[in-house]
Design a protein around this motif. Structure first.
Motif, PDB file in Angstrom:
ATOM      1  N   THR A 168      -1.183 -14.868  10.875  1.00 45.99           N
ATOM      2  CA  THR A 168      -0.800 -15.524   9.756  1.00 45.99           C
ATOM      3  C   THR A 168      -0.168 -16.897   9.907  1.00 45.99           C
ATOM      4  N   THR A 215      -1.557 -12.645   2.585  1.00 44.48           N
ATOM      5  CA  THR A 215      -0.948 -11.174   2.360  1.00 44.48           C
ATOM      6  C   THR A 215      -1.704 -10.223   1.839  1.00 44.48           C
ATOM      7  N   ALA A 261      -4.325  -7.170   4.301  1.00 45.05           N
ATOM      8  CA  ALA A 261      -4.325  -5.734   4.240  1.00 45.05           C
ATOM      9  C   ALA A 261      -4.833  -4.775   3.436  1.00 45.05           C
ATOM     10  N   SER A 262      -4.956  -5.425   2.045  1.00 47.29           N
ATOM     11  CA  SER A 262      -5.594  -4.612   0.901  1.00 47.29           C
ATOM     12  C   SER A 262      -7.012  -5.533   0.513  1.00 47.29           C
ATOM     13  N   THR A 311      -0.537 -10.189  14.306  1.00 40.81           N
ATOM     14  CA  THR A 311      -0.387 -10.419  13.072  1.00 40.81           C
ATOM     15  C   THR A 311       0.472 -11.633  12.921  1.00 40.81           C
ATOM     16  N   GLN A 345      -3.369  -6.284  12.175  1.00 44.38           N
ATOM     17  CA  GLN A 345      -3.066  -5.339  11.285  1.00 44.38           C
ATOM     18  C   GLN A 345      -3.576  -3.848  11.891  1.00 44.38           C
ATOM     19  N   ILE A 346      -4.916  -3.799  11.772  1.00 41.99           N
ATOM     20  CA  ILE A 346      -5.353  -2.470  12.266  1.00 41.99           C
ATOM     21  C   ILE A 346      -4.777  -1.885  13.392  1.00 41.99           C
ATOM     22  N   ARG A 348      -6.771  -9.443  10.243  1.00 46.90           N
ATOM     23  CA  ARG A 348      -7.247  -7.865   9.914  1.00 46.90           C
ATOM     24  C   ARG A 348      -7.226  -7.173  10.941  1.00 46.90           C
ATOM     25  N   GLU A 384     -13.053  -3.873  10.346  1.00 48.42           N
ATOM     26  CA  GLU A 384     -12.493  -2.368  10.124  1.00 48.42           C
ATOM     27  C   GLU A 384     -13.504  -1.590  10.579  1.00 48.42           C
TER      28      GLU A 384
END
Length: 168
Positions: free
Chosen positions: A69, A83, A86-87, A65, A57-58, A54, A106
């Protein structure tokens, strides 16, 4: 608003030609100490890897990433979990402790419109999922990935290359 140029190809060479770890040999000792601290067993390894993904990604690091992964896949994590990092907020694939860890990374990495990044409420929610040592370790996990973010963004190691030699 800043616009970014879209290019058809991104070079597959690192921006910095020398491996920073080779230039600053003292990093090996610091890195080993960080891995020892975060690997003390109080936070599940899968949670650590989710937080690291995360963070990559941020900050928009393809290197981080792809790296994290790959680590999650090697550890046997499902594609659905990987996957949906991110959400994660609306994903059914994470438990409460993992959600708290993802919310913390975050909060630390993203500016807050309301002032304080880690609110008392978020702190309390996360603390409810982790005993004291694990909670402290989780803070150091976030610090560890933050320690390496400048290397990923400034030196730009090549994504997909071996973790031990992204400058090869």
């Amino acid at each position: 608003m800043e616009t970014r140029e879209i290019t058809a190809e991104v070079p597959m060479v690192p921006r910095m030609p020398e491996d920073p770890a080779e230039l600053v040999r003292e990093l090996a000792e610091v890195s080993a100490a960080l891995f020892k601290v975060t690997g003390n067993g109080s936070v599940p390894r899968s949670t650590i890897m989710l937080v690291q993904l995360r963070a990559g990604q941020i900050v928009g690091s393809t290197y981080l990433t792809v790296l994290h992964t790959g680590f999650l896949r090697k550890a046997g994590e499902s594609e659905e979990r990987i996957t949906s990092v991110a959400s994660w907020q609306d994903s059914p694939y994470f438990n409460g402790a993992e959600r708290a860890a993802l919310a913390l990374v975050e909060a630390v990495l993203q500016p807050s419109a309301g002032g304080e990044r880690v609110s008392d409420e978020l702190y309390a929610q996360a603390a409810a999922h982790y005993e004291s040592k694990a909670f402290a370790t989780l803070m150091f996990v976030i610090g560890q990935v933050n320690f390496f973010i400048p290397v990923a963004l400034i030196a730009k190691p090549v994504p997909g290359r071996s973790f031990t030699d992204p400058w090869a």
